[in-house]
Design a protein around this motif. Structure first.
Motif, PDB file in Angstrom:
ATOM      1  N   PHE A 230      50.945  38.011 -16.095  1.00  0.00           N
ATOM      2  CA  PHE A 230      50.480  39.114 -17.019  1.00  0.00           C
ATOM      3  C   PHE A 230      51.498  38.753 -18.370  1.00  0.00           C
ATOM      4  O   PHE A 230      52.740  39.254 -18.197  1.00  0.00           O
ATOM      5  CB  PHE A 230      50.834  40.381 -16.410  1.00  0.00           C
ATOM      6  N   LYS A 236      45.796  45.412 -21.104  1.00  0.00           N
ATOM      7  CA  LYS A 236      44.860  44.515 -20.022  1.00  0.00           C
ATOM      8  C   LYS A 236      44.852  43.265 -20.127  1.00  0.00           C
ATOM      9  O   LYS A 236      43.761  42.320 -19.397  1.00  0.00           O
ATOM     10  CB  LYS A 236      43.437  44.834 -20.374  1.00  0.00           C
ATOM     11  N   TRP A 293      52.084  46.831 -15.543  1.00  0.00           N
ATOM     12  CA  TRP A 293      51.709  45.671 -14.832  1.00  0.00           C
ATOM     13  C   TRP A 293      52.845  44.813 -15.003  1.00  0.00           C
ATOM     14  O   TRP A 293      53.115  43.729 -14.314  1.00  0.00           O
ATOM     15  CB  TRP A 293      50.660  45.095 -15.756  1.00  0.00           C
ATOM     16  N   GLN A 297      54.677  42.889 -11.762  1.00  0.00           N
ATOM     17  CA  GLN A 297      54.628  41.540 -11.974  1.00  0.00           C
ATOM     18  C   GLN A 297      56.058  40.939 -11.271  1.00  0.00           C
ATOM     19  O   GLN A 297      56.322  39.983 -10.708  1.00  0.00           O
ATOM     20  CB  GLN A 297      54.469  40.874 -13.078  1.00  0.00           C
ATOM     21  N   TYR A 309      48.322  40.844  -6.596  1.00  0.00           N
ATOM     22  CA  TYR A 309      48.598  41.014  -8.080  1.00  0.00           C
ATOM     23  C   TYR A 309      47.299  40.820  -8.765  1.00  0.00           C
ATOM     24  O   TYR A 309      46.891  41.581  -9.460  1.00  0.00           O
ATOM     25  CB  TYR A 309      49.903  40.589  -8.381  1.00  0.00           C
ATOM     26  N   GLN A 310      47.127  39.548  -8.698  1.00  0.00           N
ATOM     27  CA  GLN A 310      45.771  39.164  -9.627  1.00  0.00           C
ATOM     28  C   GLN A 310      44.429  39.846  -9.071  1.00  0.00           C
ATOM     29  O   GLN A 310      43.742  40.292  -9.784  1.00  0.00           O
ATOM     30  CB  GLN A 310      45.592  37.678  -9.646  1.00  0.00           C
ATOM     31  N   TYR A 313      44.529  43.191 -10.597  1.00  0.00           N
ATOM     32  CA  TYR A 313      44.281  43.227 -12.188  1.00  0.00           C
ATOM     33  C   TYR A 313      42.671  43.329 -12.063  1.00  0.00           C
ATOM     34  O   TYR A 313      42.139  43.729 -12.943  1.00  0.00           O
ATOM     35  CB  TYR A 313      45.161  41.963 -12.635  1.00  0.00           C
ATOM     36  N   ASP A 316      40.781  46.027 -11.654  1.00  0.00           N
ATOM     37  CA  ASP A 316      41.165  47.167 -12.665  1.00  0.00           C
ATOM     38  C   ASP A 316      40.001  46.909 -13.561  1.00  0.00           C
ATOM     39  O   ASP A 316      39.578  47.793 -14.139  1.00  0.00           O
ATOM     40  CB  ASP A 316      42.473  46.889 -13.269  1.00  0.00           C
TER      41      ASP A 316
END
Ligand code: NA7
Length: 392
Positions: A230, A236, A293, A297, A309-310, A313, A316
């Motif tokens: 990120f 975003k 985020w 991270q 985590y990804q 993302y 989302d």
């Protein structure tokens, strides 16, 4: 994409829901294809949707500037066939998708300028055969170091030392690959390491990553910083917040596990955002979302955390765009990491099931470490065996 490069993750983890590998090849194919097979798949998708018509080939973008008064971008392109600059054009939005794995990060080490052998960055690595019978030092401890070390051993390098700055890759390497801490200096052919050890090598390869580098953008539009999941200042992970009034977007800027599907998801979000179907909040709320985020991270401790985590993302973005397919392949990535930990030499011999067809892939006719021919013809030509695993 160097010669003999095979996918280092299962193709099922990057498969497009609207264009599966089975649709493209008319059959199931093994999970870790070489570069030519992946490229052919990509070509199939853009031919199916006739995407060429939107692209000006042989043109490069030379200059992008944002004008706050008109709230528009001025873009200068070059026509390479005619060898001339085009007149500046105006745009309401600009989406930068130029990639961030092509400008090498090249650190310097004492004595490297006098090293008598070849010194190159992973970016310029083309053919592992060049290092047959050679002793190679690879600096770096990430995907490029891991893969180039394996390729070189496969094609006959004598031995390889991988030198790490933060932590070793820690795989169960064959006896011809070893890991040492960072090098301190180079004297002739001899490399010295932080732990006081030294070794003679014939060549040095810097697998030290890449820089965000966007010379075609004016300063205030340029993303900089490390290669992370990120990057800062991108709402975003897409909308550039420092300048451009929310109308300058990046696709593909994060480091990635998901690759093709993440680019697709970001592109869909960007499209809906430009169409006004997805809105950005006020500045403070945008900043709070980015901070959330970034804080998450910072808590990632290993590959498994990063995969989750990804996934979060992407989910989302999928929720905001009301995306129809479920792109979550976290389990596949976790299994893949476990396969690598178990045996780095054989993880590419495993098979995964397509998330979208449900069909299990066959196992390739030749184990990766013995498969010397990376052509599409050879890869697709052999008879595949059916893996002995339950279907999903
Ligand atoms: P990555 O994944 O960005 O990794 C770069 C590696 O280089 C990483 O291990 C760094 O060490 C190391 N590095 C960077 N600078 C130095 C210096 N100065 N000295 C020693 N080591 C250094 O790049 P890759 O080319 O491996 O992979 C590119 C992308 O391909 C990757 O991100 C995936 O998306 C697929 P660190 O661990 O930070 O200490």
């Amino acid at each position: 994409m160097y010669r003999y490069l095979w996918s280092n993750g299962p193709k099922e983890a990057l498969e497009f829901p609207d264009y599966t590998f089975e649709e493209h090849y008319g059959q199931t194919i093994p999970s870790f294809p070489p570069r030519e097979v992946l490229f052919d798949y990509l070509q199939g998708r853009w031919k199916k949707f006739d995407l060429d018509r939107f692209i000006s080939f042989n043109h490069s973008v030379k200059d992008v500037t944002y004008n706050a008064n008109s709230d528009k971008f001025s873009v200068v392109t070059k026509n390479h066939k005619a060898d001339m600059l085009n007149k500046a054009e105006e745009f309401d939005y600009v989406v930068n998708c130029s990639g961030n794995f092509s400008t090498p990060n090249v650190p310097s080490f004492q004595g490297i300028e006098k090293f008598p052998g070849r010194v190159l960055h992973a970016h310029d690595f083309r053919d592992a055969v060049e290092f047959k019978d050679k002793r190679l030092l690879i600096v770096g401890a990430s995907y490029s170091a891991e893969d180039i070390a394996l390729q070189c051993i496969k094609y006959g390098a004598k031995n390889i030392i991988c030198s790490y700055r933060t932590k070793p890759m820690g795989f169960k390497w064959p006896s011809t690959i070893s890991e040492r801490p960072l090098l301190t200096k180079i004297e002739g052919n001899t490399v010295h390491f932080v732990d006081g050890s030294s070794a003679e090598v014939d060549a040095i390869l810097l697998a030290t990553g890449y820089l965000h580098h966007y010379p075609h953008l004016e300063d205030q539009l340029r993303l900089t910083g490390p290669n992370v999941l990120f990057p800062k200042e991108l709402y975003k992970g897409i909308v550039w917040t420092r300048s451009g009034n929310g109308k300058f977007l990046y696709i593909g800027a994060p480091d990635e596990y998901y690759t093709f599907t993440m680019f697709d998801m970001q592109a869909l979000w960007a499209l809906k955002y430009i169409m006004g179907e997805v809105k950005r909040p006020e500045r403070d709320a945008m900043q709070a979302d980015m901070d959330k985020w970034l804080e998450l991270q910072a808590k990632n401790k290993d590959y498994h955390d990063e995969i989750d985590y990804q996934t979060k993302y992407i989910m989302d973005l999928a929720a905001e765009t009301k995306y129809l397919f479920n792109l979550d392949v976290a389990k596949m990535f976790h299994d893949w990491e476990h396969d690598k930990d178990r045996d780095i030499l054989t993880y590419r011999d495993k098979a995964f099931a397509s998330k979208f067809t449900g069909n299990m892939s066959p196992i390739h006719h030749t184990p990766f470490m013995q498969a010397m021919d990376d052509s599409m013809e050879c890869f697709l030509g052999g008879h595949f065996s059916t893996p002995n695993v339950p279907s999903f």
